[in-house]
Write a protein that holds these residues in place. Structure first.
Motif, PDB file in Angstrom:
ATOM      1  N   LEU A 144       0.742  -1.303  -0.167  1.00 17.15           N
ATOM      2  CA  LEU A 144      -0.223  -0.077   0.086  1.00 17.15           C
ATOM      3  C   LEU A 144       0.968   1.325  -0.030  1.00 17.15           C
ATOM      4  CD1 LEU A 144      -2.969  -0.301   2.563  1.00 17.15           C
ATOM      5  CD2 LEU A 144      -3.140  -0.383   0.255  1.00 17.15           C
ATOM      6  N   GLY A 145       1.260   1.687  -1.136  1.00 18.71           N
ATOM      7  CA  GLY A 145       2.050   2.941  -1.355  1.00 18.71           C
ATOM      8  C   GLY A 145       3.681   2.837  -0.820  1.00 18.71           C
ATOM      9  N   SER A 146       4.486   3.665  -0.689  1.00 17.65           N
ATOM     10  CA  SER A 146       5.659   3.514  -0.211  1.00 17.65           C
ATOM     11  C   SER A 146       5.795   3.505   1.237  1.00 17.65           C
ATOM     12  CB  SER A 146       6.447   5.011  -0.592  1.00 17.65           C
ATOM     13  OG  SER A 146       6.164   5.175  -2.038  1.00 17.65           O
ATOM     14  N   PRO A 147       6.835   2.830   1.658  1.00 20.79           N
ATOM     15  CA  PRO A 147       6.684   2.859   3.230  1.00 20.79           C
ATOM     16  C   PRO A 147       7.108   4.132   3.827  1.00 20.79           C
ATOM     17  CG  PRO A 147       8.152   0.966   2.444  1.00 20.79           C
ATOM     18  CD  PRO A 147       7.706   1.963   1.263  1.00 20.79           C
ATOM     19  N   PRO A 148       7.000   4.270   5.327  1.00 24.37           N
ATOM     20  CA  PRO A 148       7.250   5.647   5.625  1.00 24.37           C
ATOM     21  C   PRO A 148       8.844   5.819   5.621  1.00 24.37           C
ATOM     22  CG  PRO A 148       5.888   4.391   7.159  1.00 24.37           C
ATOM     23  CD  PRO A 148       6.106   3.493   6.134  1.00 24.37           C
TER      24      PRO A 148
END
Lengths: 370, 370
Positions: A144-148
């Protein structure tokens, strides 16, 4: 089947296998591919630890990775109870009514839910990472998207490559800007969360958008011909998830579900919001039909839908209620027609790849043999 | 780029180009591919005759073909007026209201409709065939199911190969049973009428379903990488339609439409019933949104929808009403970013194909050069 990326990771074949089952992940790595364990179902750190220990003991020193579901946007101070409170009563009633209509029994006291979607909470994913970074994982993927940023930094400090899934070139560029190392271009035909762009178009778009970052092609790949096609499109490897569901090493909770997968055609999946609130490809069932029905209440947004249906999905799986029984899977399900070992599937992929390369060479007027 | 099929047809490259424009068809054949003229827009036999004469004079003796839209099911004794009478008044009002809302002017008296969809009537298609069989066409393709048995027989008597489009393996097998010679496997990402199965999955399924009949891969192909991918999947050639729309030889009626095509991304198309009543991929516009809106009246079934909107579409095209202006086109529109000659597009395809073959050979551990 060697690309720069497969060489970097030290694997024989540029075939990445995503799976929720430790035995499948280990078998993929042992077969010369790169096994990636999906962590979303692990809510208890001890269970993840147990399964990573098992993998360590069974990969014969070959590399493997972990896939987490970490939302790109951090929601501070929100508990599962807060999210539960946002679910309208009418939706809860719709779940109850649907289960009643199909005679789905209640779970027995203390019965484990086999397939609960809870790993989407950032704190759960972070707990998973705390466990995983104690193991020699070589890849961390996020669905789900880039990790932090701090997670990417921590991975890089430990020489772990970071991959993120993307369904569009724009999405892929955002990952590249965030500092990830590998983009998994997830086509429309893939199982699980997908966008609208099919692999044939998406793969080269993403390759060009993030060049020189390596891209793995995901969606629609289940044979050596499809592996060759993905590599021709510019991918540095393939990312396969669905194909392993019907291997003998997979531990699907339900024999009837396995039968359904073996019998399903490529047209028997649907991209539905029924499971998580975001469009995810899965077997089409009367359960997905109920949520996709324009006359029904419709699915709630992520993460509400996942919480709303978690117990219901467990009950359907536990009692194998045929018309409602499904699972995330891609259109390649149409070619998953027998239960075979991971090694047998892998041998088919590599043999089929060589034959496809021969074929393309013949068409290009180059001799197939050298 | 030679396959058994391209050798049978006597063309240098296994690239089939479908186009409504005679100049594009001729240029594709001259470039070493196989040009296929779409006949659906010809309602007057004389116009088709004029354009086939033009092609004959401009292909330098290279082979070409014709694509008709002949419904599989024959509807006896039904006239266009009968079909018109089946259109609900509320739908006509919705068309009027939508055109009024966007200020779309009426057509001037006698003004030709540029893009009218009428070739779907079997009698129109048969008239087209009566004209076409006087020319040395080498291929007859049908976009809607298998052509009737007598048409297949007539084609075979004249040594014309018959092709039919299919969006599923089941559909492809029906074509094979009907006696056609070539199946065009049309993936989800393709422009125009499409099914739900993406090319990556569909192509090998259809190849295996109709073996040993040759299969052309359609949908998502606009570069040499994609050509190589399609051939790796088992196709004996590729069938490209969208890619030619922005060539300099194409005669799109509207400069603004060309601009829209050049600017569109792969995510700017939609599979909508707005145009014909069957799902067809096209540019997403406020016109398709109006028909796809769950709160609107929704599109009518084929052939009603095509008749209902024919004049409206002409008006939108003639007056280039930006928000409503669209055309059938595939997801590959995202890579159609400049106007180039057919020859330049073709050179790119063949060069890109060779590079993709080099790449796959390197990955397979075979030397790229020989």
């Amino acid at each position: 089947m060697q690309t720069e990326l497969s060489k970097t990771l030290g694997v024989e074949h540029a075939v990445f296998g995503f799976t929720p089952f430790p035995a499948v992940a280990a078998a993929i790595s042992r077969a010369g591919g790169f096994g990636v364990l999906g962590a979303v179902r692990y809510t208890a750190p001890d269970e993840l630890k147990r399964d990573l220990d098992w993998i360590e003991a069974h990969v014969d020193g070959t590399p493997y990775g972990l896939d987490v579901v970490m939302p790109a946007k951090k929601v501070e101070g929100v508990t599962e109870a807060d999210v539960e409170a946002m679910i309208p009563e009418s939706h809860r009633q719709f779940v109850k009514d649907t289960l009643t209509r199909y005679g789905v029994p209640e779970l027995a006291e203390g019965e484990a839910s086999g397939w609960r979607i809870t790993g989407w909470m950032e704190q759960v994913a972070r707990t998973q990472l705390d466990v995983a970074f104690d193991y020699p994982i070589k890849l961390l993927a996020n669905a789900l998207g880039s990790p932090p940023a701090d997670v990417i930094d921590r991975a890089h400090e430990q020489d772990v490559l970071v991959a993120a899934l993307a369904g569009s070139a724009r999405h892929a560029r955002k990952h590249a800007d965030a500092g990830i190392d590998i983009v998994v271009a997830q086509g429309y035909e893939a199982g699980g969360h997908t966008g609208e762009i099919a692999s044939m178009v998406l793969t080269p778009e993403v390759v060009d958008a993030v060049d020189p970052l390596p891209v793995l092609a995901a969606g629609g790949i289940g044979s050596g011909r499809q592996v060759a096609a993905a590599l021709a499109l510019g991918a540095q490897g393939v990312w396969l998830g669905s194909l392993w569901l019907t291997t003998t090493e997979a531990e699907l909770p339900s024999p009837r579900l396995i039968e359904k997968l073996l019998a399903a055609g490529s047209g028997d999946t649907v991209r539905s919001r029924a499971l998580t609130g975001k469009p995810a490809r899965q077997l089409r069932t009367e359960w997905t039909d109920a949520w996709d029905d324009p006359d029904g209440p419709g699915a709630l947004p992520m993460p509400l839908q996942g919480l709303l249906v978690a117990e219901a999905v467990s009950r359907i799986q536990t009692y194998e209620v045929e018309p409602l029984l499904g699972t995330p899977v891609g259109q390649i399900v149409g070619r998953m027609n027998s239960q075979r070992s991971v090694q047998a599937v892998f041998d088919d992929l590599t043999r089929g790849f060589e034959k496809a390369v021969d074929r393309v060479n013949r068409i290009a007027g180059r001799s197939a043999e050298q």
